[in-house]
Design an enzyme around this catalytic site. Structure first.
Site, PDB file in Angstrom:
ATOM      1  N   LYS A  61       3.354   7.844  16.032  1.00 58.55           N
ATOM      2  CA  LYS A  61       3.726   7.824  14.601  1.00 58.55           C
ATOM      3  C   LYS A  61       2.591   8.354  13.736  1.00 58.55           C
ATOM      4  O   LYS A  61       2.793   9.205  12.869  1.00 58.55           O
ATOM      5  CB  LYS A  61       4.062   6.395  14.173  1.00 58.55           C
ATOM      6  N   ASN A  62       1.388   7.822  13.968  1.00 57.41           N
ATOM      7  CA  ASN A  62       0.293   8.146  13.048  1.00 57.41           C
ATOM      8  C   ASN A  62      -0.205   9.577  13.192  1.00 57.41           C
ATOM      9  O   ASN A  62      -0.952  10.064  12.349  1.00 57.41           O
ATOM     10  CB  ASN A  62      -0.849   7.138  13.201  1.00 57.41           C
ATOM     11  N   CYS A  66      -1.570  -2.490  -0.316  1.00 62.84           N
ATOM     12  CA  CYS A  66      -0.516  -2.801   0.642  1.00 62.84           C
ATOM     13  C   CYS A  66      -0.848  -4.113   1.318  1.00 62.84           C
ATOM     14  O   CYS A  66      -1.929  -4.663   1.130  1.00 62.84           O
ATOM     15  CB  CYS A  66      -0.286  -1.668   1.630  1.00 62.84           C
ATOM     16  N   ARG A  68      -6.842  -0.959   0.415  1.00 59.84           N
ATOM     17  CA  ARG A  68      -6.723   0.412   0.916  1.00 59.84           C
ATOM     18  C   ARG A  68      -6.862   1.476  -0.180  1.00 59.84           C
ATOM     19  O   ARG A  68      -5.905   2.210  -0.477  1.00 59.84           O
ATOM     20  CB  ARG A  68      -5.417   0.596   1.701  1.00 59.84           C
ATOM     21  N   ASP A 111      -4.873  -1.723  14.938  1.00 59.83           N
ATOM     22  CA  ASP A 111      -3.410  -1.704  15.071  1.00 59.83           C
ATOM     23  C   ASP A 111      -2.915  -2.471  16.304  1.00 59.83           C
ATOM     24  O   ASP A 111      -1.702  -2.571  16.517  1.00 59.83           O
ATOM     25  CB  ASP A 111      -2.887  -0.254  15.110  1.00 59.83           C
ATOM     26  N   ARG A 116       9.550   1.048  11.034  1.00 61.74           N
ATOM     27  CA  ARG A 116       8.649   2.093  10.539  1.00 61.74           C
ATOM     28  C   ARG A 116       7.923   2.772  11.701  1.00 61.74           C
ATOM     29  O   ARG A 116       7.591   3.951  11.616  1.00 61.74           O
ATOM     30  CB  ARG A 116       7.586   1.487   9.616  1.00 61.74           C
TER      31      ARG A 116
HETATM   32  C1  EPZ Z   1      -4.883   4.834   9.565  1.00 58.12           C
HETATM   33  O1  EPZ Z   1      -4.858   4.325   8.234  1.00 58.12           O
HETATM   34  C2  EPZ Z   1      -3.600   4.363  10.207  1.00 58.12           C
HETATM   35  N1  EPZ Z   1      -2.466   4.858   9.465  1.00 58.12           N
HETATM   36  C3  EPZ Z   1      -3.573   2.852  10.250  1.00 58.12           C
HETATM   37  O2  EPZ Z   1      -2.400   2.442  10.945  1.00 58.12           O
HETATM   38  C4  EPZ Z   1      -4.791   2.358  11.014  1.00 58.12           C
HETATM   39  O3  EPZ Z   1      -4.804   0.944  11.004  1.00 58.12           O
HETATM   40  C5  EPZ Z   1      -6.061   2.897  10.372  1.00 58.12           C
HETATM   41  O4  EPZ Z   1      -6.006   4.343  10.286  1.00 58.12           O
HETATM   42  C6  EPZ Z   1      -7.320   2.524  11.123  1.00 58.12           C
HETATM   43  O5  EPZ Z   1      -7.238   2.968  12.446  1.00 58.12           O
HETATM   44  C7  EPZ Z   1      -2.047   6.097   9.631  1.00 58.12           C
HETATM   45  O6  EPZ Z   1      -2.611   6.891  10.378  1.00 58.12           O
HETATM   46  C8  EPZ Z   1      -0.844   6.507   8.888  1.00 58.12           C
HETATM   47  P1  EPZ Z   1      -8.683   4.357   7.213  1.00 58.12           P
HETATM   48  P2  EPZ Z   1      -5.890   4.873   7.155  1.00 58.12           P
HETATM   49  O7  EPZ Z   1      -8.778   5.328   6.101  1.00 58.12           O
HETATM   50  O8  EPZ Z   1      -6.133   6.291   7.395  1.00 58.12           O
HETATM   51  C9  EPZ Z   1     -10.959   1.896   3.785  1.00 58.12           C
HETATM   52  C10 EPZ Z   1      -0.361   1.289  11.247  1.00 58.12           C
HETATM   53  O9  EPZ Z   1      -0.041   0.087  11.408  1.00 58.12           O
HETATM   54  N2  EPZ Z   1     -10.840   3.097   2.935  1.00 58.12           N
HETATM   55  O10 EPZ Z   1      -9.360   4.680   8.500  1.00 58.12           O
HETATM   56  O11 EPZ Z   1      -5.357   4.469   5.831  1.00 58.12           O
HETATM   57  C11 EPZ Z   1      -9.607   1.259   4.090  1.00 58.12           C
HETATM   58  O12 EPZ Z   1      -9.175   0.426   3.028  1.00 58.12           O
HETATM   59  C12 EPZ Z   1      -1.385   1.695  10.219  1.00 58.12           C
HETATM   60  O13 EPZ Z   1       0.151   2.217  11.881  1.00 58.12           O
HETATM   61  C13 EPZ Z   1     -11.458   3.121   1.690  1.00 58.12           C
HETATM   62  O14 EPZ Z   1     -12.108   2.147   1.264  1.00 58.12           O
HETATM   63  O15 EPZ Z   1      -7.159   4.002   7.511  1.00 58.12           O
HETATM   64  C14 EPZ Z   1      -9.924   0.521   5.377  1.00 58.12           C
HETATM   65  O16 EPZ Z   1     -10.519  -0.715   5.080  1.00 58.12           O
HETATM   66  C15 EPZ Z   1      -1.868   0.543   9.399  1.00 58.12           C
HETATM   67  N3  EPZ Z   1     -11.360   4.270   0.926  1.00 58.12           N
HETATM   68  C16 EPZ Z   1     -10.934   1.433   6.077  1.00 58.12           C
HETATM   69  O17 EPZ Z   1     -11.459   2.286   5.043  1.00 58.12           O
HETATM   70  C17 EPZ Z   1     -10.666   5.364   1.365  1.00 58.12           C
HETATM   71  O18 EPZ Z   1     -10.595   6.356   0.622  1.00 58.12           O
HETATM   72  C18 EPZ Z   1     -10.363   2.323   7.178  1.00 58.12           C
HETATM   73  O19 EPZ Z   1      -9.189   2.949   6.688  1.00 58.12           O
HETATM   74  C19 EPZ Z   1     -10.059   5.329   2.629  1.00 58.12           C
HETATM   75  C20 EPZ Z   1     -10.150   4.187   3.405  1.00 58.12           C
END
Ligand code: EPZ
Length: 421
Positions: free
Chosen positions: A22-23, A117, A122, A308, A400
């Site tokens: 999915k991701n 969310c 996030r 995840d 989803r």
């Molecule tokens: C991806 O989310 C995945 N989603 C998530 O899967 C997964 O949990 C996550 O990566 C970590 O592996 C998709 O790929 C669609 P991050 P993403 O940016 O890209 C913070 C699922 O269940 N952050 O690596 O949004 C953020 O809040 C989902 O399939 C900022 O502060 O994750 C988090 O604490 C849930 N500012 C951390 O970084 C930003 O601009 C890592 O988030 C971006 C992120």
């Protein structure tokens, strides 16, 4: 609204074919915006999130068609809009990632901020800083990001203060069509990043180092169409592996990249399940009559243990003979499955980012509520192991990201069905 009803207590026995990730799939769909030629994706999962992304792309003027089997055709010959409205972005955060491709191709975009969310605030600050580094002007207006890049994006050096999967992917997509070289430092190294780079490179992009902390992208003038197969879903595979370990039985995972779950296999073995691997399959075996052993784990960016899979891992630890400590380092609010697992008989105490799980002998069926995608999967595994009936509400979360979950588990002997509420 659908619910899933499980009559628990039956070991799992059989084969499960893993779908495309999915991701990865939803980002690969956004890639179609970078070319006016057709993009074919194979091994595409049929999910609510891929439908949401399809809806957004259609709104932007992309022709989206699903073909036989797991094929999807995307053609962004011309774009009719550069605006991603709130109603479409709020359904799925990853749709925010159309901002970079729109900026790269049309030099402008108006994309709704995704908002918070269930698993945490996030923010998207890293995404926006990356776009600004590439030369975009960003303004926030009525909940929307209004971005423009007169004359196009320009290559830049971007150092991420911490690892972000989405921001790395976003920068890679946008930089592919920027003028000159972009270097990403402290980039995320997830397999989905490599998948995205491989697809972009097949379209003519010049990306070197994806999967490492330093990624170099030499911008090109034009990308062409291609046909690309989505990588197997490591989180889906890990979910079924953990369900097999939790419930007991013998489950073979087929179409799996076992090397993408290197952090999981030793922990499942430590918990007492046998893991046997060959090139494209993994066999998980556990005698349901024996107790699981406790295991401590903390979530980390890849190649560490994935956030995840944290909820699903916790469901397993709930039945261990001893105490497990589970630490969530990626998201600040990703323990919402705990109260629901407690409803099934688990003994869990959450303090800040840590959950102390004191193993119990068994789960007991009860009505529970899915709170997010991966939390729902942990409730399914717990329900399969429980004595009696478990019903899981708000199944739309599950839809989803898990393709035909009740069919795949039903084929392994699980007594599981979907009902209209
Ligand atoms: C991806 O989310 C995945 N989603 C998530 O899967 C997964 O949990 C996550 O990566 C970590 O592996 C998709 O790929 C669609 P991050 P993403 O940016 O890209 C913070 C699922 O269940 N952050 O690596 O949004 C953020 O809040 C989902 O399939 C900022 O502060 O994750 C988090 O604490 C849930 N500012 C951390 O970084 C930003 O601009 C890592 O988030 C971006 C992120």
């Amino acid at each position: 609204m659908d619910k899933i009803v499980i009559e628990g207590g039956t070991p799992l026995n059989g084969d499960i074919t893993i779908s495309g990730a999915k991701n990865s799939a939803i980002k690969l769909m956004a890639v179609c915006l970078l070319t006016d030629e057709p993009l074919e994706l194979t091994n595409m999962p049929h999910l609510r999130d891929t439908r949401s992304m399809g809806g957004l792309l259609e709104h932007l003027g992309v022709k989206v068609e699903t073909g036989p089997g797991s094929r999807m055709f995307l053609h962004a010959a011309t774009l009719s809009s550069t605006e991603a409205p709130y109603d479409l972005v709020r359904k799925m955060r990853a749709s925010f990632n159309v901002l970079g491709p729109l900026l790269a191709r049309e030099h402008k975009a108006r994309v709704s901020l995704p908002g918070g969310c269930a698993i945490g605030a996030r923010p998207v600050d890293l995404h926006l800083k990356a776009m600004e580094s590439l030369g975009a002007t960003i303004e926030l207006e009525d909940g929307y990001v209004v971005a423009s890049a007169k004359g196009g994006l320009k290559g830049a050096e971007i150092t991420f203060p911490f690892v972000s999967v989405g921001a790395t992917e976003h920068a890679m997509m946008a930089a592919s069509l920027a003028q000159g070289e972009t270097v990403l430092y402290n980039a995320a190294r997830e397999p989905e990043i490599i998948d995205l780079a491989n697809c972009l490179n097949a379209m003519g992009a010049q990306i070197v180092g994806a999967g490492r902390s330093e990624v170099r992208i030499n911008g090109v003038k034009k990308l062409s169409g291609t046909s690309y197969a989505v990588v197997p879903d490591r989180i889906e595979a890990g979910t079924y592996a953990l369900a097999a370990a939790t419930v007991g039985g013998k489950v073979r995972l087929v179409n799996v990249r076992s090397d993408h779950l290197g952090s999981l296999w030793p922990l499942i073995a430590q918990a007492g399940a046998k893991v046997t691997m060959d090139e494209a399959s993994v066999l998980i075996e556990r005698n349901p009559k024996t107790r699981l052993r406790p295991v401590d784990v903390e979530t980390q960016a890849y190649p560490g243990f994935p956030t995840d899979l944290q909820a699903q891992f916790m469901a397993m630890c709930c039945l261990a003979d001893g105490v497990s400590v589970i630490r969530e380092n990626i998201f600040e609010n990703r323990f919402m499955h705990c109260p629901e697992l407690i409803r099934l008989g688990a003994n869990i105490k959450v303090t800040g980012r840590e959950a102390i799980v004191r193993g119990v002998k068994e789960f007991h069926g009860a009505p529970v509520m899915a709170t997010d995608l991966r939390a729902s999967a942990s409730l399914i595994a717990a329900g399969l192991a429980a004595h009696g009936e478990t019903s899981i509400g708000r199944v739309y979360h599950l839809d989803r990201g898990f393709e035909h979950i009740e069919v795949k588990l039903g084929n392994c002997g699980a007594n599981i069905r979907r009902e209209r509420e």
